[in-house]
Design an enzyme around this catalytic site. Structure first.
Site, PDB file in Angstrom:
ATOM      1  N   ASP A 522      -6.660   1.727  -1.155  1.00 18.26           N
ATOM      2  CA  ASP A 522      -6.185   0.563  -0.633  1.00 18.26           C
ATOM      3  C   ASP A 522      -6.252  -0.523  -1.438  1.00 18.26           C
ATOM      4  O   ASP A 522      -7.343  -0.571  -2.373  1.00 18.26           O
ATOM      5  CB  ASP A 522      -6.946   0.419   0.766  1.00 18.26           C
ATOM      6  CG  ASP A 522      -6.438  -0.850   1.472  1.00 18.26           C
ATOM      7  OD1 ASP A 522      -5.151  -1.069   1.568  1.00 18.26           O
ATOM      8  OD2 ASP A 522      -7.325  -1.585   2.256  1.00 18.26           O
ATOM      9  N   ASP A 721     -11.590   1.046   3.583  1.00 12.81           N
ATOM     10  CA  ASP A 721     -12.610   0.208   4.280  1.00 12.81           C
ATOM     11  C   ASP A 721     -12.265  -0.317   5.564  1.00 12.81           C
ATOM     12  O   ASP A 721     -13.103  -0.817   6.311  1.00 12.81           O
ATOM     13  CB  ASP A 721     -12.895  -0.834   3.178  1.00 12.81           C
ATOM     14  CG  ASP A 721     -11.846  -2.039   3.385  1.00 12.81           C
ATOM     15  OD1 ASP A 721     -10.805  -1.709   3.673  1.00 12.81           O
ATOM     16  OD2 ASP A 721     -12.440  -2.923   2.821  1.00 12.81           O
ATOM     17  N   ASP A 725      -7.789   2.654   7.993  1.00 16.51           N
ATOM     18  CA  ASP A 725      -7.715   3.602   6.902  1.00 16.51           C
ATOM     19  C   ASP A 725      -8.398   4.895   7.607  1.00 16.51           C
ATOM     20  O   ASP A 725      -8.163   5.836   6.650  1.00 16.51           O
ATOM     21  CB  ASP A 725      -8.668   3.251   5.796  1.00 16.51           C
ATOM     22  CG  ASP A 725      -8.060   1.947   4.997  1.00 16.51           C
ATOM     23  OD1 ASP A 725      -6.807   2.057   4.739  1.00 16.51           O
ATOM     24  OD2 ASP A 725      -8.815   0.987   4.636  1.00 16.51           O
TER      25      ASP A 725
END
Length: 833
Positions: A522, A721, A725
């Site tokens: 990410d 995080d 996700d």
């Protein structure tokens, strides 16, 4: 059953709306904190009564297993005490104890060790409900100590070991048996083997007397010292799970029983069993020395296994035992950390460790967080910043508020993760188990074949040589090295990972991560800091920069958007005083409007400018260059005129570029998947050399990307995080959660990085590859050892070289193989990550 005395002192929690007896205390039955029923705290009806909790977390724990939290046993008198209304409670070594009276509590405080189980002191105190498992077969779980029904090893406690657990009872017992067996085996060897090295002991004693002395010396070794071996061998037969103890029991038992019969009734043996002087050879020395050598290997193994727990002990040692609590009247007192409750104020002086998790309420300092994160650079802390128990306060005095205590602290969660991971099984262990299932029967068959061949074509005395070869095959082929190869490496690797800030959920994640070829990351919070900052304020048409910023920040103060927070923080850092705004209006996905200082204001993106009919083409080139640099641009409109724009960016972490290069060097393809726009995402990816970019990706899109890559044959790891996700983390071959993120992300991941940057992934990758390399080395050594040792013990070299392996040499080689596997696994503690 609960006593009348208990009923008299402790009422049930209140009925209906939580009414309680005014003479009782209302406690959270989970953590023991006192709770005010009228303070709006969480509560729960169970079995007709209302239970009150200090937090939602405690309530959830109660809902999961209410029976675990209803009552407790007074460790002094044995009475049953209701946890929710207990008047007397204290914590000792992180364990809660409840008492029926002040007298029982006082007795316990005077000598806790005398009452840990209600029946006097324990040699190795374990928390209530401790489960035990096998080091080599973690699927074996028992509610009491004992031996593994599969391999015979002693079961070990699961979870976090108590601080005062004391010496390993099995190690103490085996060491004592080693001393006895070793002390008796030395004179036994001198009598039996003396003639070969020029010691005439046997001739002076006389053959019959020497044989009886050997019997007297060997009997305590075989019938007392080796008793645990025979017990485990018998259990392996009863459970139909042949293992190393099966082979040891057969080998030692055969050699000893044969020798006893040969001593007591030598006349029953035919000529094929007799040697020089028509005497029947005995092998008491082989039986006794084999036992002693096996104990040498077991003691060395147990000591090495204790070293694998050094990571947990080192982590436990990070937590200070006392804290300086600030009382409500301003006085300060040093108390045990166990006595700190959520909400307490604690002073931390320079050089001291942070006692529990919380946040800074006064002061500023820098903390050394390297013990938990693995990063050497001190981190600045000021009011409002979170601090973690176990980290070191460097140079300033802090006052902190306790927010997490006991098992909820970061350090406790880390230790719990490490303990669970050390008990997990790597998939490669399945292959070892399948081999082991046929290995012992094959060894027994090899021993039978060796006996038959030697008895038919061997030299005289044939039967004695046949027995010797069969026993040597049984002893040298003990599969202990094979069984230790994988779990030893996994235990040491998980401990080493914890020291490096890499928490491994289970062994399977570690093995899979070594095979990963594609890493999805990410952007926000992983590659970048995750906190947007104001970078540019650009006036247009003669507007004044500070006034433009003041109006923009004043307007954004009413917004909850992260970009708005960045603009407000940026203005405050520049010393801008914000004004009052009226008629505030937020337009979702576009921007905000309002009035301040007598003018109408609007601040938003290009879509909002279109709605307002504002032409932004005059600044298109400037805006494009900022966007190409990965910045988000918002336009400022005053009285329907474009007066400028501001830019906000989420800065790339300083460690990211080097980590990306290291990951490429480790053979990983890196894909960035982000919900950010294409232009910003590509700007970040280009600057870092990332292989592929997927922008404007929704949470379900990240999971779809994982599924797409796996369908193409890629082995995928996903790092993230946030809550968004979690689906992708769970779908990936290996999920990697940043420890700075959401709890749900950590629950969905196989690996968790205590500090949320890519250097942790680099360390995890190197550790995974080093661990699998170590396991393969161990398995290669164990298989190679047996492939070479069994034929040698069977005597295949005898026709060529006259070499016949003694059972004693076979036992020494067996022990050495286990020690060698352990020593190789311990090298992981020194692996360069």
């Amino acid at each position: 059953m609960e006593s009348n005395h208990d009923h008299r002192h402790h009422d049930h929690p209140g009925h209906g709306h939580g009414a309680t007896n005014t003479d009782s205390i209302v406690r959270d039955p989970v953590c023991g904190m006192t709770v005010d029923p009228g303070a709006g705290k969480p509560s729960l009806q169970y079995d007709g009564f209302t239970y009150h909790f200090c937090s939602d977390g405690c309530r959830r724990k109660f809902e999961t297993a209410p029976q675990d939290y209803l009552t407790a046993t007074d460790p002094v008198c044995g009475m049953t005490v209701k946890r929710a209304t207990a008047k007397h409670m204290l914590k000792h070594n992180s364990e809660m104890f409840y008492f029926c009276s002040t007298g029982c509590k006082a007795k316990f405080e005077a000598d806790p060790s005398a009452y840990r189980d209600g029946n006097g002191p324990l040699q190795k105190p374990m928390p209530k409900g401790t489960l035990y498992t096998c080091p080599m077969h973690p699927e074996v779980i028992s509610d009491h100590p004992g031996d593994c029904p599969k391999c015979g090893m002693a079961l070990e406690p699961m979870g976090i070991p108590p601080v005062d657990e004391g010496p390993n009872p099995e190690l103490v017992d085996f060491t004592r048996r080693l001393f006895v067996s070793g002390a008796l085996s030395i004179p036994l060897l001198a009598i039996a083997m003396g003639p070969m090295i020029g010691l005439p002991l046997r001739d002076r004693i006389g053959e019959p007397q020497a044989t009886w002395i050997e019997l007297l010396l060997a009997t305590p070794v075989v019938l007392w010292a080796a008793l645990p071996f025979f017990r485990r061998a018998l259990a392996s037969l009863v459970n139909r799970s042949p293992n190393m103890w099966t082979l040891i029991g057969l080998g030692v038992g055969t050699a000893y029983l044969y020798s006893v019969v040969a001593t007591i009734a030598p006349g029953i043996f035919p000529h094929t069993f007799r040697g020089h002087g028509d005497a029947v050879p005995v092998y008491f020395e082989a039986a006794a020395v084999i036992v002693a050598l096996v104990f040498v290997g077991q003691v060395l193994e147990l000591k090495a296994r204790e070293k694998t727990g050094s990571a947990i002990r080192a982590l436990l040692d990070l937590a200070p035992k006392t804290a300086r609590r600030i009382n409500a009247d301003g006085t300060e007192v040093d108390v045990a950390v166990d006595e700190i409750q959520v909400g307490d104020h604690v002073r931390v002086r320079p050089g001291e460790r942070i006692p529990i998790d919380g946040s800074v309420s006064e002061g500023q300092s820098t903390l050394d967080e390297s013990m938990i994160t693995g990063e050497p650079i001190p981190v600045e802390k000021q009011k409002g910043d979170a601090v973690t128990g176990g980290t070191i306060n460097k140079n300033g005095t802090l006052v902190m508020i306790a927010e997490k205590i006991g098992a909820d602290t970061t350090l406790s969660r880390i230790v719990d993760l490490v303990a669970k991971a050390q008990r997990s099984r790597a998939p490669i262990q399945g292959a070892v188990d399948r081999v082991s299932a046929i290995f012992v029967p094959a060894v027994v068959a090899a021993a039978v074949i060796a006996f038959i061949v030697w008895s038919l074509v061997g030299p005289e005395p044939r039967m004695a040589h046949a027995l010797l070869a069969a026993v040597a095959v049984l002893i040298i082929a003990c599969p202990c090295a094979l069984g230790l190869a994988t779990p030893m490496s996994i235990m040491i690797a998980t401990g080493r990972g914890a020291q490096e800030g890499v928490l491994i959920k289970d062994a399977e994640a570690l093995e899979r991560f070594a095979r990963v070829d594609t890493l999805i990351v990410d952007k926000t919070g992983t590659l970048t800091e995750g906190k947007p900052r104001l970078t540019d304020v650009v006036p247009v048409g003669g507007a004044e920069e500070m006034r433009l910023l003041k109006l923009a920040a004043s307007l954004e103060r009413g917004s909850e958007h992260p970009l708005a927070e960045a603009i407000v923080s940026g203005a405050q850092e520049r010393g801008v005083d914000l004004g009052e705004v009226t008629d505030f209006e937020a337009r979702t996905g576009k921007g905000v409007r309002g009035k301040a200082e007598g003018v109408s204001l609007a601040l938003g993106n290009a879509a909002m400018m279109d709605d307002l009919g504002i032409d932004i083409t005059p600044v298109a080139d400037q805006v494009r260059s900022l966007r190409d640099a990965g910045k988000t641009v918002m336009f400022v409109v005053i009285d329907e005129r474009l007066e400028g724009f501001v830019a906000v960016a989420d800065r790339i972490k300083q460690t990211t570029a080097a980590a990306i290069k290291a990951l490429h060097d480790n053979g990983l393809k890196i894909i960035m998947a982000t919900g950010d726009n294409e232009r910003t995402a590509r700007a970040v990816a280009t600057s870092l050399g990332i292989d592929e970019v997927r922008a404007d990706v929704l949470p379900e899109g990240k999971k779809a990307l994982v599924d797409e890559l796996r369908a193409k044959g890629a082995v995928v790891a996903m790092a993230g995080d946030g809550v968004n996700d979690a689906p992708a983390l769970a779908a990936a071959d290996v999920g990697i959660a940043m420890g700075t993120g959401a709890d749900v992300a950590m629950e969905s991941a196989g690996l968790t990085l205590v500090k949320g940057d890519l250097n942790g992934i680099v360390r995890a990758r190197r550790l995974a590859m080093a661990t699998m390399r170590n396991i393969r080395q161990n398995l290669g050594f164990a298989f190679g050892y047996n492939a070479l040792g069994v034929p040698l013990a069977a005597g295949v070299l005898y026709p060529i070289s006259g070499l016949l392996l003694s059972p004693m040499i076979a036992a020494a080689a067996m022990s050495l193989s286990s020690v060698s596997v352990i020593a190789n696994a311990l090298r992981l503690r020194l692996a360069k990550l």
